[in-house]
Design a protein around this motif. Structure first.
Motif, PDB file in Angstrom:
ATOM      1  N   ASN A  17       0.846  -1.193   0.000  1.00 23.29           N
ATOM      2  CA  ASN A  17       0.000   0.000   0.000  1.00 23.29           C
ATOM      3  C   ASN A  17       0.881   1.243   0.000  1.00 23.29           C
ATOM      4  OD1 ASN A  17      -1.438   2.231   1.778  1.00 23.29           O
ATOM      5  ND2 ASN A  17      -3.061   1.001   0.866  1.00 23.29           N
ATOM      6  N   GLN A  55       0.014   5.974  -7.199  1.00 19.17           N
ATOM      7  CA  GLN A  55      -0.553   6.211  -5.871  1.00 19.17           C
ATOM      8  C   GLN A  55       0.453   6.890  -4.943  1.00 19.17           C
ATOM      9  OE1 GLN A  55      -1.760   2.245  -4.794  1.00 19.17           O
ATOM     10  NE2 GLN A  55      -3.062   2.051  -6.607  1.00 19.17           N
ATOM     11  N   VAL A  82      -5.096   7.912  -0.878  1.00 17.16           N
ATOM     12  CA  VAL A  82      -5.189   6.605  -1.527  1.00 17.16           C
ATOM     13  C   VAL A  82      -5.858   5.627  -0.574  1.00 17.16           C
ATOM     14  CG1 VAL A  82      -3.841   4.620  -2.370  1.00 17.16           C
ATOM     15  CG2 VAL A  82      -3.205   6.937  -3.054  1.00 17.16           C
ATOM     16  N   GLY A  83      -6.719   4.783  -1.111  1.00 17.63           N
ATOM     17  CA  GLY A  83      -7.377   3.772  -0.286  1.00 17.63           C
ATOM     18  C   GLY A  83      -7.947   2.663  -1.151  1.00 17.63           C
ATOM     19  N   ARG A  84      -8.703   1.759  -0.528  1.00 18.79           N
ATOM     20  CA  ARG A  84      -9.273   0.628  -1.234  1.00 18.79           C
ATOM     21  C   ARG A  84     -10.297   1.092  -2.278  1.00 18.79           C
ATOM     22  NH1 ARG A  84      -5.352  -2.237  -0.051  1.00 18.79           N
ATOM     23  NH2 ARG A  84      -5.435  -3.809   1.586  1.00 18.79           N
ATOM     24  N   CYS A  85     -10.292   0.422  -3.407  1.00 16.61           N
ATOM     25  CA  CYS A  85     -11.276   0.702  -4.445  1.00 16.61           C
ATOM     26  C   CYS A  85     -12.666   0.390  -3.905  1.00 16.61           C
ATOM     27  CB  CYS A  85     -10.993  -0.154  -5.677  1.00 16.61           C
ATOM     28  SG  CYS A  85     -12.186   0.034  -6.998  1.00 16.61           S
ATOM     29  N   ARG A 131     -11.617  -5.128  -6.143  1.00 16.73           N
ATOM     30  CA  ARG A 131     -10.447  -5.211  -7.003  1.00 16.73           C
ATOM     31  C   ARG A 131     -10.782  -5.030  -8.476  1.00 16.73           C
ATOM     32  NH1 ARG A 131      -6.166  -9.550  -5.730  1.00 16.73           N
ATOM     33  NH2 ARG A 131      -4.956  -7.818  -6.540  1.00 16.73           N
ATOM     34  N   ASN A 141      -5.274  -4.335  -9.423  1.00 10.84           N
ATOM     35  CA  ASN A 141      -5.116  -3.497  -8.235  1.00 10.84           C
ATOM     36  C   ASN A 141      -6.296  -3.659  -7.296  1.00 10.84           C
ATOM     37  OD1 ASN A 141      -7.258  -1.285  -8.699  1.00 10.84           O
ATOM     38  ND2 ASN A 141      -6.189  -1.406 -10.665  1.00 10.84           N
ATOM     39  N   GLU A 142      -6.083  -3.176  -6.079  1.00  4.41           N
ATOM     40  CA  GLU A 142      -7.195  -3.066  -5.135  1.00  4.41           C
ATOM     41  C   GLU A 142      -7.242  -1.690  -4.474  1.00  4.41           C
ATOM     42  OE1 GLU A 142      -6.910  -5.979  -2.093  1.00  4.41           O
ATOM     43  OE2 GLU A 142      -4.777  -5.635  -1.709  1.00  4.41           O
ATOM     44  N   ASP A 143      -6.237  -0.867  -4.711  1.00  2.50           N
ATOM     45  CA  ASP A 143      -6.217   0.497  -4.207  1.00  2.50           C
ATOM     46  C   ASP A 143      -6.373   1.472  -5.372  1.00  2.50           C
ATOM     47  OD1 ASP A 143      -5.807  -0.417  -1.670  1.00  2.50           O
ATOM     48  OD2 ASP A 143      -3.675   0.065  -1.609  1.00  2.50           O
ATOM     49  N   GLN A 147      -3.087   4.289 -13.411  1.00  5.87           N
ATOM     50  CA  GLN A 147      -3.472   3.172 -12.558  1.00  5.87           C
ATOM     51  C   GLN A 147      -3.233   1.825 -13.243  1.00  5.87           C
ATOM     52  OE1 GLN A 147      -4.666   3.354  -9.177  1.00  5.87           O
ATOM     53  NE2 GLN A 147      -3.987   1.268  -9.523  1.00  5.87           N
TER      54      GLN A 147
END
Length: 228
Positions: A57, A92, A102-105, A109, A141-143, A176
């Motif tokens: 992260n 990010q 920045v954080g979780r989508c 994912r 990605n997941e962020d 991204q």
């Protein structure tokens, strides 16, 4: 022309992007700080900066101690208008370094081949103006960048306004997606997190790999042109 490339993991090399930059006459100085290769204290010996992706992260400076000096380099590049490209995590890190979030989508994912979602601003962007034809790209990605830093320009977003590309300043960009990733690299990513999502994403990439490599090859030339 020399570009400093910050690599965060063995599984996330410059790959195709590196090949395209070399073809355009750029020398790559690849540093792997996770393997105890020191980052320079400044960019005096480099004409550009590329920060690659990684599984960590963007806020995990405590467990990945090279992230803080990488952010320092990003801030120095922004201050001095050194051409910079951040890819996924690199994108990010730039957002966080310059005051964004920045954080979780929110939707979970993104894995596979997705529409880029160019905005009108991309059509006149110094880096992407000639590259707005690629409509799809690889996501893994997941962020996401949830809040862009002050002054950033949105260049691409999903249909739900999730940030996909930003211009952070006159010579700094973040994306991204993963133009650099080969099928071999993505296969290793899928193997590290087996499951239906990874399998489906890998299948989508297999069906589009040639199209995507041809579509994004010009990115290397375009970034090299910014160095000159």
């Amino acid at each position: 022309m020399s570009v400093l490339v910050v690599q965060h993991e063995d599984e996330c090399p410059p790959a195709l992007l590196g090949d395209w930059l070399v073809e355009a006459g750029v020398a790559l100085d690849v540093r792997r700080p996770y393997a105890d290769e020191a980052l320079p204290s400044d960019l005096a010996d480099h004409e550009g900066l590329v920060v690659l992706g990684g599984a960590m992260n963007a806020n995990q400076d405590g467990t990945h101690p090279w992230l803080a000096p990488t952010k320092d380099l990003i801030r120095a590049a922004a201050r001095d208008d050194v051409p910079t490209l951040g890819v996924c995590l690199g994108h990010q890190l730039a957002a966080v370094a310059l005051g964004g979030e920045v954080g979780r989508c929110p939707r979970g994912r993104q894995i596979g081949v997705y529409d880029v979602g160019w905005t009108d601003a991309a059509a006149t962007d110094p880096l992407f103006a000639g590259l707005a034809s690629p409509r799809r790209a690889i996501q893994w990605n997941e962020d996401l960048v949830l809040t862009p830093p002050p002054g950033a320009t949105l260049l691409a977003a999903t249909a739900l306004d999730e940030v996909q590309a930003l211009r952070f300043g006159p010579a700094m960009w973040g994306i991204q997606w993963h133009p650099e990733a080969t099928l071999e690299i993505l296969t290793s990513w899928a193997a590290s997190e087996p499951g239906p999502a990874a399998d489906a994403g890998l299948d989508a990439v297999r069906g589009a790999a040639v199209e995507l490599e041809l579509a994004w090859r010009e990115l290397g030339k375009a970034f090299a042109a910014r160095l000159a």
